[in-house]
Design a protein around this motif. Structure first.
Motif, PDB file in Angstrom:
ATOM      1  N   GLY A  71       1.088  -1.228   0.514  1.00 10.74           N
ATOM      2  CA  GLY A  71       0.297  -0.217  -0.076  1.00 10.74           C
ATOM      3  C   GLY A  71       1.188   0.925   0.243  1.00 10.74           C
ATOM      4  O   GLY A  71       0.623   2.066  -0.746  1.00 10.74           O
ATOM      5  N   ALA A  74       2.187   1.782  -3.250  1.00 10.11           N
ATOM      6  CA  ALA A  74       0.869   2.702  -4.755  1.00 10.11           C
ATOM      7  C   ALA A  74       0.943   4.277  -4.226  1.00 10.11           C
ATOM      8  O   ALA A  74       0.503   4.609  -5.085  1.00 10.11           O
ATOM      9  CB  ALA A  74      -0.440   2.031  -4.173  1.00 10.11           C
ATOM     10  N   LYS A  86      -5.085   6.298  -2.596  1.00 16.08           N
ATOM     11  CA  LYS A  86      -6.445   5.642  -2.331  1.00 16.08           C
ATOM     12  C   LYS A  86      -5.891   4.285  -2.005  1.00 16.08           C
ATOM     13  O   LYS A  86      -5.095   3.873  -2.141  1.00 16.08           O
ATOM     14  CB  LYS A  86      -6.848   6.024  -4.121  1.00 16.08           C
ATOM     15  N   LYS A  87      -7.207   4.105  -1.405  1.00 19.27           N
ATOM     16  CA  LYS A  87      -7.595   2.382  -1.361  1.00 19.27           C
ATOM     17  C   LYS A  87      -7.119   1.324  -1.993  1.00 19.27           C
ATOM     18  O   LYS A  87      -7.413   1.727  -3.151  1.00 19.27           O
ATOM     19  CB  LYS A  87      -9.010   1.926  -0.412  1.00 19.27           C
ATOM     20  N   GLY A  88      -6.791   0.568  -1.424  1.00 19.65           N
ATOM     21  CA  GLY A  88      -6.615  -0.742  -2.777  1.00 19.65           C
ATOM     22  C   GLY A  88      -7.210  -1.849  -1.153  1.00 19.65           C
ATOM     23  O   GLY A  88      -6.938  -1.639  -0.358  1.00 19.65           O
ATOM     24  N   GLY A 122      -5.020  -1.852 -12.411  1.00 18.77           N
ATOM     25  CA  GLY A 122      -4.939  -2.057 -10.495  1.00 18.77           C
ATOM     26  C   GLY A 122      -4.654  -3.820 -10.334  1.00 18.77           C
ATOM     27  O   GLY A 122      -3.964  -3.300  -9.344  1.00 18.77           O
ATOM     28  N   VAL A 144      -2.901  -8.278  -5.295  1.00 16.33           N
ATOM     29  CA  VAL A 144      -3.517  -7.122  -4.457  1.00 16.33           C
ATOM     30  C   VAL A 144      -4.369  -6.389  -5.930  1.00 16.33           C
ATOM     31  O   VAL A 144      -4.090  -6.405  -7.141  1.00 16.33           O
ATOM     32  CB  VAL A 144      -2.578  -6.275  -3.950  1.00 16.33           C
ATOM     33  N   GLN A 146      -6.187  -2.531  -6.477  1.00 17.97           N
ATOM     34  CA  GLN A 146      -6.085  -0.458  -6.820  1.00 17.97           C
ATOM     35  C   GLN A 146      -7.277  -0.431  -7.657  1.00 17.97           C
ATOM     36  O   GLN A 146      -6.815  -0.160  -8.404  1.00 17.97           O
ATOM     37  CB  GLN A 146      -5.273  -0.180  -6.615  1.00 17.97           C
ATOM     38  N   GLU A 148     -10.053   2.069  -9.902  1.00 22.34           N
ATOM     39  CA  GLU A 148      -9.748   3.311 -10.290  1.00 22.34           C
ATOM     40  C   GLU A 148     -10.686   4.249  -9.222  1.00 22.34           C
ATOM     41  O   GLU A 148     -10.390   5.426  -9.141  1.00 22.34           O
ATOM     42  CB  GLU A 148      -9.972   3.846 -11.681  1.00 22.34           C
ATOM     43  N   PRO A 150     -12.064   3.274  -5.439  1.00 26.68           N
ATOM     44  CA  PRO A 150     -12.433   2.105  -5.439  1.00 26.68           C
ATOM     45  C   PRO A 150     -13.698   2.561  -3.776  1.00 26.68           C
ATOM     46  O   PRO A 150     -14.005   1.407  -4.248  1.00 26.68           O
ATOM     47  CB  PRO A 150     -11.117   2.488  -4.112  1.00 26.68           C
TER      48      PRO A 150
END
Length: 159
Positions: A71, A74, A86-88, A122, A144, A146, A148, A150
């Motif tokens: 994370g 990213a 942003k979240k993943g 992602g 993982v 991620q 565009e 989330p």
């Protein structure tokens, strides 16, 4: 051509600004190294850490340390590109091996993640290692995702 490298912090740096987590769930402390294909982070196990009980954290939490290292990778990539963190999502792992039962309070762990694949949609895969000095405590390949957007994806899942 824009030089994005000026957007990156000097290493080592705090990991939390590059994670979509806030304390106390931002579990890794620092990013030590960051490159196109690799990231190295660390953390110190504290008595008040999430999941700590009776002076230790169960080794299965190591997968989250690995995921948060990815994370941070990213988040640093986003920062380099001038985008928001942003979240993943951790989709799963392959060949996860735990070579210890737990991590002791006071122990400093180093997490290494090497990007194997990361596509435009992602989806990514990283080989990870969790070490105490030169001693391998855990390893595995993490998959993982991620997306565009989330937050929209999470909201759609609630409906």
């Amino acid at each position: 051509m824009t030089d994005f490298s000026t957007r990156l912090p000097a290493m080592p740096c705090a990991a939390e600004p590059y994670l979509p987590h806030a304390a106390p769930m931002a579990l890794i402390d620092r990013v030590l190294e960051f490159s196109e294909d690799d990231i190295v982070a660390d953390l110190q196990i504290r008595a008040d850490a999430p999941f700590a009980e009776n002076g230790e954290v169960p080794a299965w939490v190591g997968i989250e340390y690995m995921a948060q290292t990815i994370g941070s990778y990213a988040g640093l990539q986003a920062t380099e590109a001038g985008e928001a963190v942003k979240k993943g999502f951790l989709l799963g792992s392959r060949d996860l091996r735990l070579h210890t039962q737990a991590f002791a309070v006071g122990q400093t762990l180093t997490i290494r993640a090497h990007k194997l694949t990361l596509d435009r949609n992602g989806l990514g895969s990283f080989d990870c290692q969790l070490l105490d000095g030169e001693t391998l405590l855990a390893s595995g390949r993490l998959n993982v995702f991620q997306p565009e957007n989330p937050d929209a994806m999470l909201e759609a899942g609630r409906g």
